[in-house]
Scaffold this active site. Structure first.
Site, mmCIF file in Angstrom:
data_model
loop_
_atom_site.group_PDB
_atom_site.id
_atom_site.type_symbol
_atom_site.label_atom_id
_atom_site.label_comp_id
_atom_site.label_asym_id
_atom_site.label_seq_id
_atom_site.Cartn_x
_atom_site.Cartn_y
_atom_site.Cartn_z
ATOM 1 N N ASP A 288 0.838 -1.204 0.000
ATOM 2 C CA ASP A 288 0.000 0.000 0.000
ATOM 3 C C ASP A 288 0.872 1.251 0.000
ATOM 4 O O ASP A 288 2.012 1.234 0.466
ATOM 5 C CB ASP A 288 -0.868 0.054 1.263
ATOM 6 C CG ASP A 288 -1.815 -1.119 1.357
ATOM 7 O OD1 ASP A 288 -2.178 -1.676 0.313
ATOM 8 O OD2 ASP A 288 -2.188 -1.468 2.505
HETATM 9 N N1 URA Z 1 -1.312 -5.910 3.998
HETATM 10 C C1 URA Z 1 -1.760 -4.642 4.032
HETATM 11 O O1 URA Z 1 -2.773 -4.345 4.656
HETATM 12 N N2 URA Z 1 -1.063 -3.721 3.331
HETATM 13 C C2 URA Z 1 0.068 -3.988 2.635
HETATM 14 O O2 URA Z 1 0.662 -3.083 2.053
HETATM 15 C C3 URA Z 1 0.511 -5.313 2.632
HETATM 16 C C4 URA Z 1 -0.192 -6.258 3.315
#
Ligand code: URA
Length: 243
Positions: free
Chosen positions: A109
């Site tokens: 993310d």
């Molecule tokens: N899980 C999440 O919530 N975000 C990420 O970036 C990776 C795994």
């Protein structure tokens, strides 16, 4: 002269990941010496055969395989380009790494930091991201709470999210890298999975950092820095699964 399967030829020439290449061959977009390729296993001779993709010649110049490990900082998109002009993980690489067909392996993310691989190797991407190989990904999590025994068990056994129950995970309390207070290892790669697992219990993840993929560890690589993986590290990443 040695022949190699058409699929390998296409993947190594940088035309995409295995699944995309298989699909392209199946729908007849690839031709060998002017004849539509019928199977992705057919042997081709890289030096002698003329391979085309959508009618355009594919050049196979045994491109060097590059695998970079990046410690992704906050606020970068895990894509190769963005039509709204936002910064991507490729934008922070030096110019010599442009134009080599590098792309991120899986995604983190915008507000997640940590271990992100970038490569131009479709086979490696397939092996590291296909759910069949169940590669363990470990994240450090900061929540403003202490989990009860039951909550930890729930996360480990699986919680029911909108897109189904999560597979077994490993959860540990940690104190070696404040403010992170938990580590969680998951073997899936659903969208915002870790955040949603904690949200399911009513906790907001305040910070999230990936520190391991299989046996590849981020180690002390500084945020915003990257390093090229050695052939041995790549081989070892490919050998092991389920950790
Ligand atoms: N899980 C999440 O919530 N975000 C990420 O970036 C990776 C795994």
């Amino acid at each position: 002269m040695e022949s190699i399967p058409l699929l390998r030829y296409m993947v190594e020439a940088g035309l995409g990941a295995r699944r995309q290449v298989v699909a392209a061959i199946k729908v007849g977009r690839v031709a060998v010496n002017g004849k539509q390729a019928e199977s992705y296993t057919m042997p081709v001779y890289p030096q002698a055969d003329r391979i085309t993709f959508d009618g355009k010649p594919v050049s196979f110049h045994a491109r060097a395989r590059i695998v970079l490990m990046l410690n992704k900082p906050l606020n970068l998109l895990t894509t190769t380009s963005d039509d709204r002009g936002r910064q991507t993980v490729l934008d922070i690489l030096p110019a010599e790494y442009r134009g080599l067909g590098l792309y991120p392996v899986g995604r983190l993310d915008h507000d997640t930091t940590g271990l992100l691989l970038l490569t131009n190797d479709g086979n490696l991407t397939y092996r590291l991201t296909h759910p069949r190989f169940e590669l363990g990904k470990e994240y450090l999590v900061h929540i403003e709470a202490t989990l009860s025994r039951q909550e930890k068990d729930l996360l480990e056994k699986g919680v029911l999210l909108d897109d189904g129950a999560t597979a077994p995970a490993g959860v540990k309390e940690v104190n070696y890298e404040p403010p992170y207070n938990y580590s969680i290892t998951i073997h899936e790669g659903r969208n915002r999975q870790v955040r949603r697992m904690f949200a399911h219990l009513g906790y907001t993840v305040k910070a999230l950092k990936r520190v391991r993929m299989g046996n590849l560890r981020l180690g002390d690589l500084a945020e915003g820095s990257f390093r090229r993986l050695s052939v041995q590290e790549i081989a070892s990443a490919l050998r092991q699964h389920k950790q």
